[in-house]
Structures are given as C-alpha cells and as structure tokens.
Design an enzyme around this catalytic site. Structure first.
Site, PDB file in Angstrom:
ATOM      1  N   GLU A 190       1.272  -2.217  13.701  1.00 30.35           N
ATOM      2  CA  GLU A 190       1.566  -0.921  14.300  1.00 30.35           C
ATOM      3  C   GLU A 190       2.333  -0.085  13.286  1.00 30.35           C
ATOM      4  O   GLU A 190       3.397  -0.483  12.820  1.00 30.35           O
ATOM      5  CB  GLU A 190       2.401  -1.099  15.572  1.00 30.35           C
ATOM      6  CG  GLU A 190       2.607   0.191  16.357  1.00 30.35           C
ATOM      7  CD  GLU A 190       3.481  -0.023  17.584  1.00 30.35           C
ATOM      8  OE1 GLU A 190       4.634  -0.469  17.408  1.00 30.35           O
ATOM      9  OE2 GLU A 190       3.002   0.227  18.702  1.00 30.35           O
ATOM     10  N   GLU A 238      18.044   8.003  20.788  1.00 28.08           N
ATOM     11  CA  GLU A 238      17.457   7.811  22.115  1.00 28.08           C
ATOM     12  C   GLU A 238      17.360   6.335  22.472  1.00 28.08           C
ATOM     13  O   GLU A 238      17.652   5.921  23.597  1.00 28.08           O
ATOM     14  CB  GLU A 238      16.077   8.466  22.160  1.00 28.08           C
ATOM     15  CG  GLU A 238      15.451   8.550  23.530  1.00 28.08           C
ATOM     16  CD  GLU A 238      14.337   7.552  23.713  1.00 28.08           C
ATOM     17  OE1 GLU A 238      13.664   7.593  24.764  1.00 28.08           O
ATOM     18  OE2 GLU A 238      14.136   6.705  22.807  1.00 28.08           O
ATOM     19  N   LYS A 246       0.831  -1.205   0.000  1.00 34.82           N
ATOM     20  CA  LYS A 246       0.000   0.000   0.000  1.00 34.82           C
ATOM     21  C   LYS A 246       0.866   1.256   0.000  1.00 34.82           C
ATOM     22  O   LYS A 246       0.586   2.220  -0.739  1.00 34.82           O
ATOM     23  CB  LYS A 246      -0.919   0.001   1.227  1.00 34.82           C
ATOM     24  CG  LYS A 246      -2.024  -1.042   1.199  1.00 34.82           C
ATOM     25  CD  LYS A 246      -2.819  -1.014   2.489  1.00 34.82           C
ATOM     26  CE  LYS A 246      -3.957  -2.038   2.473  1.00 34.82           C
ATOM     27  NZ  LYS A 246      -4.965  -1.726   1.441  1.00 34.82           N
ATOM     28  N   ARG A 282       7.424   1.316   9.778  1.00 38.36           N
ATOM     29  CA  ARG A 282       7.819   2.703  10.047  1.00 38.36           C
ATOM     30  C   ARG A 282       7.995   3.444   8.734  1.00 38.36           C
ATOM     31  O   ARG A 282       8.737   2.992   7.850  1.00 38.36           O
ATOM     32  CB  ARG A 282       9.101   2.747  10.856  1.00 38.36           C
ATOM     33  CG  ARG A 282       9.578   4.165  11.193  1.00 38.36           C
ATOM     34  CD  ARG A 282      10.835   4.132  12.033  1.00 38.36           C
ATOM     35  NE  ARG A 282      10.584   3.439  13.295  1.00 38.36           N
ATOM     36  CZ  ARG A 282      11.541   2.877  14.027  1.00 38.36           C
ATOM     37  NH1 ARG A 282      12.787   2.891  13.610  1.00 38.36           N
ATOM     38  NH2 ARG A 282      11.239   2.283  15.166  1.00 38.36           N
ATOM     39  N   ALA A 299      14.979   9.571  17.525  1.00 39.69           N
ATOM     40  CA  ALA A 299      14.446   8.369  18.171  1.00 39.69           C
ATOM     41  C   ALA A 299      15.458   7.226  18.134  1.00 39.69           C
ATOM     42  O   ALA A 299      15.566   6.448  19.087  1.00 39.69           O
ATOM     43  CB  ALA A 299      13.142   7.945  17.492  1.00 39.69           C
ATOM     44  N   SER A 347      10.098 -14.310  20.905  1.00 43.77           N
ATOM     45  CA  SER A 347       9.824 -13.041  21.585  1.00 43.77           C
ATOM     46  C   SER A 347       8.348 -12.897  21.913  1.00 43.77           C
ATOM     47  O   SER A 347       7.980 -12.413  22.994  1.00 43.77           O
ATOM     48  CB  SER A 347      10.289 -11.864  20.726  1.00 43.77           C
ATOM     49  OG  SER A 347      11.692 -11.885  20.533  1.00 43.77           O
TER      50      SER A 347
END
Length: 265
Positions: free
Chosen positions: A167, A182, A48, A105, A179, A77
């Site tokens: 997500e 961090e 998409k 992402r 990010a 996991s």
C-alpha cells in the site's frame, strides 16, 4: 446445586495435542514467510523511490520527494486480523484478503509533485496497480487528503518470483502533518472524538490545503514547475570542462595531429 454445564474450577485445560502443535508450527512458519515477503517488497519499493529521487535531481535539478517512510505489520497483528475477519490462516488466503501488511508513505513538497511521483512509480513495467484512490481531488468528509495506491510487485526468491502487495500513500508535507495529528487525536479518544474537535480538524484540513496551494504558487513563480529543466549539468561536468576534455581526447586519439585518424581493420 451448581450448573452441570460448568466445568469444576480445579479442572485444568487439556494440554495441546500433537495435531495442535503441528498446526501452530505451520502457522508460525507461514506467517514468518509472509512477513519476510512483504519486508522484501517494501525494500523493492524503497529502492525504486530512491532511484526516482536521484533521477529527478540529475535530470531536473529538483527533488520533489521530501521524506519516505515504511511500515510492516507484525505476524501477530496479521494473525489477529485474520481471526477478526474469519479468513483461513493460509498464505494464499492472507495474500488475497489482507492488503495492508506492507506500506510505504512518500511525502512530497507540493500537490502537483504527489501526482507526478505516483505516476512515475506506477508507470514502471513490473508495478501493477490494483486499486487507486484520490483523496486529494475527493477528500474524506473529515478533510483527509492523500493519494492511495495498492500496487503489486514481484519479489524474486530462490523458489521463484512471488507477487506481493504494498500500500503506497503519497501526500504533501502539510497533509502528512494534518494526518499525523488526526491519528493521534483519534487514538487518544479511541475513535470517539468530540464534535468540536472534529470540526476543528476539518477546518485545519482546509487551512492546510490553502497553505499547500499558496506555497506551490510561490514555488512556481520563483522557478517554474521544476520539471521542464531537463538535461541539467552534472556536478563537475560544466560545458567548458566537457569541451576541454573532448578536445584533449581527440588530440590524443589523433596523435596530436588535430585530424581524425582513418578507421583501420
């Protein structure tokens, strides 16, 4: 005397029985299937996004998406998180309670692009938005900024469609760089980051925001928003070429007479 509640050191653990083996096999099969479904869901989202990138280029002569990445939790996991949260190890329970198995992402050029890209993705009829968090308008205390959307899309298998959650994070290049840094710092200090580093990270987040807004102002000054330029020419199909091709095709259809032939049954 020794503690009577303790087993002798030489006593070996009992080997797993048939029921234990059957349970382990079922768990392995279920979690492999869960991973497969989420892998396919990631593929669907990436497709998409790829279509959106090409559409933006064709219609607007502008690509707001700089980079796209994905991640998929391993079955190990996922099982560890199931145990940690005390969830029944069934596909139904995992789908209901664990939402971060699949992630995509999207890194965009500018702040405005993050909203436009997410809107374009979530507006599709087969995409269901379950949760949306705007950390750009409302950053976290440490300065973290990003758009987070938990979406559900159908994955079509031989047994029928399966709704799978993915997500999606959308952020700018500057936000993504911050990010990433961090995350590395918190990983190095195992979450216990010194106060001076936390303060420096927060300050860096503000600087990243200033850079984002300044670069967007420059971009808008140079070429506008980049979205109002609809109907751009496709490569090799400029107006002069189109007129010439159209005239040539009309002549061929009219037998070279230059007039339109009447329609015949």
């Amino acid at each position: 005397m020794g503690d009577p509640t303790q087993q002798p050191a030489s006593a070996a653990a009992e080997p797993p029985g048939p029921a234990d083996v059957a349970f382990a096999r079922r768990i392995r099969k279920d979690f492999q299937r869960i991973q497969m479904e989420h892998e396919f869901a990631i593929d669907e989202v990436l497709t998409k996004v790829s279509i959106l990138r090409k559409e933006f280029l064709h219609l607007h002569r502008y690509n707001p998406i700089e980079h796209v990445g994905s991640r998929l939790k391993s079955p190990e996991s996922t099982l560890q998180k199931v145990v940690r949260l005390g969830i029944d190890p069934t596909p139904e329970a995992v789908r209901a309670h664990i939402h971060d198995i699949a992630g995509v992402r999207i890194t965009c050029s500018f702040i405005a692009d993050t909203y436009r890209v997410l809107d374009a993705l979530t507006a599709q009829t087969d995409v269901k938005v379950l949760r949306l968090k705007d950390y750009i308008a409302h950053p976290k205390p440490n300065g973290y900024k990003s758009l987070h959307a938990l979406i559900e899309i159908p994955v079509f298998l031989s047994t029928g469609p399966v709704p799978v959650q993915v997500e999606v994070q959308v952020r700018t290049i500057a936000m993504d760089f911050w990010a990433s840094l961090e995350h590395k710092i918190y990983y190095k200090y195992e979450g216990r980051v010194p106060d001076d580093l936390v303060a420096s990270l927060t300050e860096a987040a503000h600087l990243a925001e200033q850079l984002d807004r300044r670069m967007e102002e420059l971009h808008t000054t140079v070429r506008g928003t980049g979205w109002e330029r609809t109907g751009g020419d496709a490569p090799g199909l400029d107006e002069e070429t189109l007129v010439r091709l159209w005239a040539s095709s009309r002549e061929n259809a009219d037998g070279g007479s230059g007039t339109t032939r009447p329609a015949t049954d």
